[in-house]
Motif scaffolding. Structure first.
Motif, PDB file in Angstrom:
ATOM      1  N   PHE A  78       0.843  -1.205   0.000  1.00  0.00           N
ATOM      2  CA  PHE A  78       0.000   0.000   0.000  1.00  0.00           C
ATOM      3  C   PHE A  78       0.872   1.246   0.000  1.00  0.00           C
ATOM      4  O   PHE A  78       0.610   2.199  -0.739  1.00  0.00           O
ATOM      5  N   LEU A  79       1.927   1.259   0.835  1.00  0.00           N
ATOM      6  CA  LEU A  79       2.819   2.414   0.902  1.00  0.00           C
ATOM      7  C   LEU A  79       3.537   2.642  -0.419  1.00  0.00           C
ATOM      8  O   LEU A  79       3.680   3.788  -0.868  1.00  0.00           O
ATOM      9  N   ARG A  80       4.007   1.560  -1.039  1.00  0.00           N
ATOM     10  CA  ARG A  80       4.659   1.685  -2.348  1.00  0.00           C
ATOM     11  C   ARG A  80       3.694   2.241  -3.379  1.00  0.00           C
ATOM     12  O   ARG A  80       4.033   3.114  -4.170  1.00  0.00           O
ATOM     13  N   GLY A  81       2.480   1.719  -3.383  1.00  0.00           N
ATOM     14  CA  GLY A  81       1.457   2.200  -4.311  1.00  0.00           C
ATOM     15  C   GLY A  81       1.126   3.660  -4.082  1.00  0.00           C
ATOM     16  O   GLY A  81       0.974   4.441  -5.021  1.00  0.00           O
ATOM     17  N   PHE A  82       1.034   4.049  -2.823  1.00  0.00           N
ATOM     18  CA  PHE A  82       0.749   5.445  -2.469  1.00  0.00           C
ATOM     19  C   PHE A  82       1.894   6.356  -2.922  1.00  0.00           C
ATOM     20  O   PHE A  82       1.672   7.441  -3.457  1.00  0.00           O
ATOM     21  N   THR A  83       3.138   5.892  -2.753  1.00  0.00           N
ATOM     22  CA  THR A  83       4.318   6.656  -3.180  1.00  0.00           C
ATOM     23  C   THR A  83       4.342   6.808  -4.695  1.00  0.00           C
ATOM     24  O   THR A  83       4.604   7.894  -5.219  1.00  0.00           O
ATOM     25  N   VAL A  84       4.063   5.731  -5.404  1.00  0.00           N
ATOM     26  CA  VAL A  84       4.037   5.783  -6.871  1.00  0.00           C
ATOM     27  C   VAL A  84       2.936   6.722  -7.351  1.00  0.00           C
ATOM     28  O   VAL A  84       3.152   7.542  -8.253  1.00  0.00           O
ATOM     29  N   LEU A  85       1.766   6.644  -6.741  1.00  0.00           N
ATOM     30  CA  LEU A  85       0.658   7.530  -7.112  1.00  0.00           C
ATOM     31  C   LEU A  85       1.045   8.992  -6.881  1.00  0.00           C
ATOM     32  O   LEU A  85       0.794   9.850  -7.732  1.00  0.00           O
ATOM     33  N   GLY A  86       1.683   9.274  -5.743  1.00  0.00           N
ATOM     34  CA  GLY A  86       2.139  10.630  -5.454  1.00  0.00           C
ATOM     35  C   GLY A  86       3.133  11.122  -6.485  1.00  0.00           C
ATOM     36  O   GLY A  86       3.059  12.258  -6.968  1.00  0.00           O
ATOM     37  N   VAL A  97       3.476  10.066  -9.586  1.00  0.00           N
ATOM     38  CA  VAL A  97       2.773  10.254 -10.859  1.00  0.00           C
ATOM     39  C   VAL A  97       2.020  11.581 -10.853  1.00  0.00           C
ATOM     40  O   VAL A  97       2.040  12.326 -11.845  1.00  0.00           O
ATOM     41  N   LEU A  98       1.362  11.916  -9.754  1.00  0.00           N
ATOM     42  CA  LEU A  98       0.627  13.187  -9.659  1.00  0.00           C
ATOM     43  C   LEU A  98       1.565  14.389  -9.756  1.00  0.00           C
ATOM     44  O   LEU A  98       1.267  15.367 -10.433  1.00  0.00           O
ATOM     45  N   VAL A  99       2.711  14.314  -9.082  1.00  0.00           N
ATOM     46  CA  VAL A  99       3.691  15.399  -9.147  1.00  0.00           C
ATOM     47  C   VAL A  99       4.214  15.554 -10.569  1.00  0.00           C
ATOM     48  O   VAL A  99       4.298  16.673 -11.101  1.00  0.00           O
ATOM     49  N   LEU A 100       4.568  14.459 -11.217  1.00  0.00           N
ATOM     50  CA  LEU A 100       5.075  14.520 -12.596  1.00  0.00           C
ATOM     51  C   LEU A 100       4.001  15.027 -13.556  1.00  0.00           C
ATOM     52  O   LEU A 100       4.302  15.787 -14.487  1.00  0.00           O
ATOM     53  N   LEU A 114       3.775  18.782 -13.061  1.00  0.00           N
ATOM     54  CA  LEU A 114       4.957  19.408 -13.645  1.00  0.00           C
ATOM     55  C   LEU A 114       4.852  19.467 -15.165  1.00  0.00           C
ATOM     56  O   LEU A 114       5.116  20.501 -15.783  1.00  0.00           O
ATOM     57  N   ASN A 115       4.450  18.382 -15.783  1.00  0.00           N
ATOM     58  CA  ASN A 115       4.298  18.354 -17.238  1.00  0.00           C
ATOM     59  C   ASN A 115       3.192  19.288 -17.712  1.00  0.00           C
ATOM     60  O   ASN A 115       3.316  19.922 -18.759  1.00  0.00           O
ATOM     61  N   PHE A 116       2.121  19.380 -16.951  1.00  0.00           N
ATOM     62  CA  PHE A 116       1.036  20.304 -17.286  1.00  0.00           C
ATOM     63  C   PHE A 116       1.547  21.745 -17.282  1.00  0.00           C
ATOM     64  O   PHE A 116       1.247  22.532 -18.178  1.00  0.00           O
ATOM     65  N   SER A 117       2.359  22.081 -16.283  1.00  0.00           N
ATOM     66  CA  SER A 117       2.945  23.419 -16.201  1.00  0.00           C
ATOM     67  C   SER A 117       3.887  23.683 -17.380  1.00  0.00           C
ATOM     68  O   SER A 117       3.868  24.758 -17.980  1.00  0.00           O
ATOM     69  N   ILE A 118       4.701  22.703 -17.718  1.00  0.00           N
ATOM     70  CA  ILE A 118       5.632  22.841 -18.848  1.00  0.00           C
ATOM     71  C   ILE A 118       4.863  23.037 -20.150  1.00  0.00           C
ATOM     72  O   ILE A 118       5.210  23.894 -20.966  1.00  0.00           O
ATOM     73  N   LEU A 119       3.815  22.260 -20.350  1.00  0.00           N
ATOM     74  CA  LEU A 119       3.006  22.413 -21.564  1.00  0.00           C
ATOM     75  C   LEU A 119       2.388  23.800 -21.645  1.00  0.00           C
ATOM     76  O   LEU A 119       2.306  24.395 -22.722  1.00  0.00           O
ATOM     77  N   GLY A 120       1.951  24.336 -20.515  1.00  0.00           N
ATOM     78  CA  GLY A 120       1.388  25.682 -20.488  1.00  0.00           C
ATOM     79  C   GLY A 120       2.404  26.731 -20.903  1.00  0.00           C
ATOM     80  O   GLY A 120       2.114  27.630 -21.690  1.00  0.00           O
ATOM     81  N   LYS A 121       3.628  26.615 -20.388  1.00  0.00           N
ATOM     82  CA  LYS A 121       4.704  27.563 -20.748  1.00  0.00           C
ATOM     83  C   LYS A 121       5.061  27.426 -22.228  1.00  0.00           C
ATOM     84  O   LYS A 121       5.278  28.423 -22.910  1.00  0.00           O
ATOM     85  N   GLU A 122       5.112  26.210 -22.724  1.00  0.00           N
ATOM     86  CA  GLU A 122       5.419  25.988 -24.135  1.00  0.00           C
ATOM     87  C   GLU A 122       4.327  26.578 -25.032  1.00  0.00           C
ATOM     88  O   GLU A 122       4.616  27.134 -26.089  1.00  0.00           O
ATOM     89  N   ARG A 123       3.077  26.473 -24.604  1.00  0.00           N
ATOM     90  CA  ARG A 123       1.971  27.061 -25.367  1.00  0.00           C
ATOM     91  C   ARG A 123       2.117  28.575 -25.423  1.00  0.00           C
ATOM     92  O   ARG A 123       1.942  29.192 -26.471  1.00  0.00           O
TER      93      ARG A 123
END
Length: 176
Positions: A5-13, A15-18, A21-30
């Motif tokens: 459960f802890l590993r899954g929670f860490t992976v989910l966290g 993924v959400l952070v990445l 971050l990618n959403f922010s990068i795409l916004g700047k690129e736009r």
């Protein structure tokens, strides 16, 4: 707790952070791709940093104009509350400046908002106006190339007012 459960929670966290971050990068690129071309006059401050490599610290004339236009508010609010900065805004708050764009795409603070003006978002940091960047980093050993910088080249999103610095220009607006 279950280690799976802890590993899954860490992976989910992660993924959400990445994803954020990618959403922010795409916004700047736009903004870089589709944003309004604007040049802001600048005044270089400090050309080098031993810890960060070569960079040019930037101070924009527009920021000075904006800060001067609200100097009375600054003085009044500074005595009332130390956390209050430009135009009575609290540290970290966001506001908009109306700028006029001339035929060369050089922006200056608009005396009064008009249909041709552009809104430029700024934040209050350290009690002063912050346009999103105060430095331009460049390859080590190429400082001389940027000595002639007189303008910051920005792309501005007309909807949000967010500005992204994409380069430096000389007095004739030639790319450096």
């Amino acid at each position: 707790m279950n280690p799976t459960f802890l590993r899954g929670f860490t992976v989910l966290g992660a993924v959400l952070v990445l994803a954020a971050l990618n959403f922010s990068i795409l916004g700047k690129e736009r903004i870089k791709r589709d944003g309004e071309l604007v040049y802001l006059a600048l005044a270089p401050v400090d050309p080098r940093s031993l810890m960060q490599g070569d960079y040019m610290a930037l101070r924009f004339a527009l920021v000075q104009s904006l800060e001067q236009s609200v100097a009375e508010t600054l003085r009044a609010s500074a005595s009332a509350n130390a956390d209050v900065g430009v135009a009575g805004l609290r540290e970290g708050s966001t506001a908009f400046a109306s700028v006029s764009i001339d035929a060369r795409h050089v922006a200056t603070l608009a005396v009064a908002p008009s249909t041709g003006s552009l809104k430029l978002r700024y934040r209050i940091r350290g009690g002063a106006v912050w346009l999103g960047t105060n430095a331009f980093f460049f390859q080590e050993g190429s400082a001389e190339r940027f000595n002639g910088a007189r303008y910051g080249e920005f792309r501005v999103d007309r909807q949000s007012g967010e500005a992204v610095l994409v380069g430096l220009r000389d007095e004739a607006l030639k790319a450096l």
